[in-house]
Enzyme design. Sequence first.
Site, PDB file in Angstrom:
ATOM      1  CG  ASP A 195      -2.082   1.010   1.065  1.00 49.09           C
ATOM      2  OD1 ASP A 195      -1.713   2.262   0.372  1.00 49.09           O
ATOM      3  OD2 ASP A 195      -3.004   0.795   1.896  1.00 49.09           O
ATOM      4  NE  ARG A 197      -4.648   2.966  -0.071  1.00 45.75           N
ATOM      5  CZ  ARG A 197      -5.675   2.618   0.307  1.00 45.75           C
ATOM      6  NH1 ARG A 197      -6.797   2.956  -0.090  1.00 45.75           N
ATOM      7  NH2 ARG A 197      -5.507   1.408   1.421  1.00 45.75           N
TER       8      ARG A 197
END
Length: 268
Positions: A195, A197
């Site tokens: 991830d 983000r």
Amino acid sequence: MFTYLNPEIRQRLIAEGKLVRLDADGQLIDVHTPEAPGELAINLLGPIPLPIALPSTQATVQWYAAVRSTELSQVETLASELRARGGQQLFSHLVSPLAVNSVLVVGNPTENPLVRVHSNCLTGDVFGSQRCDCGPQLDAAIARMHADAAGGYLVYMAGHEGRGIGLWAKAATYLLQDAGEDTYEANRSLGLPDDSRDFTDAAVLIKHFVGAEAFRLLTNNPKKIEDLQHFGLRDITQEKHVTGVSQWNKRYLHAKRSWGHKLDDEDI
């Protein structure tokens, strides 16, 4: 500064309070003052009345568009080059380097509103793909805010496709998933993080619209809460947000649960 707009239009929007600048704490700052090197500043354009029709609800929300000042500066340089070259179609090149996030204000938010930080997903949000639960989550979040007396804010993050890896890499991970890997294993096979983000801008926007007050975050992902807390948002209550479960995404949801998402057996 939104300088690649007509300067007269830009000044009018500033005078009307529809083009403002936020610092890292979500506070209004002078739109005319150049930011210092390394300083985070976000330009916010709105509100724009936006009538929407989704499967679960119809409502008129207030839309705000948000983009970092540094990205706008880069686009202004490109815009100047394109003007010199001529040709209206060349301005489509401005889209590529500009990640424009959005905030939808649903209802008239009051104390302890609902908040959803939603990562953009072309396949789910637009195409209606059932390989993930993104489209139904977007629909259900707005419906819940519309029905809730406290209203809410949907923060739509434009640069988060495929948990931050982008649409091209996401397409490659789908092929790897079809060959037997789960969504996280596929990222790793490509040498990418599970991830990647960045929730910095989401935190700034929440600080601006909600402030330091309590809010309820529609998420099943504890990491999202931890990331927002890292940026100073403390009074967060998690509200489970499960919807759109189908035969096509159960394996995907089981992988998310193994990664830490708060999903029970009855949820999936």
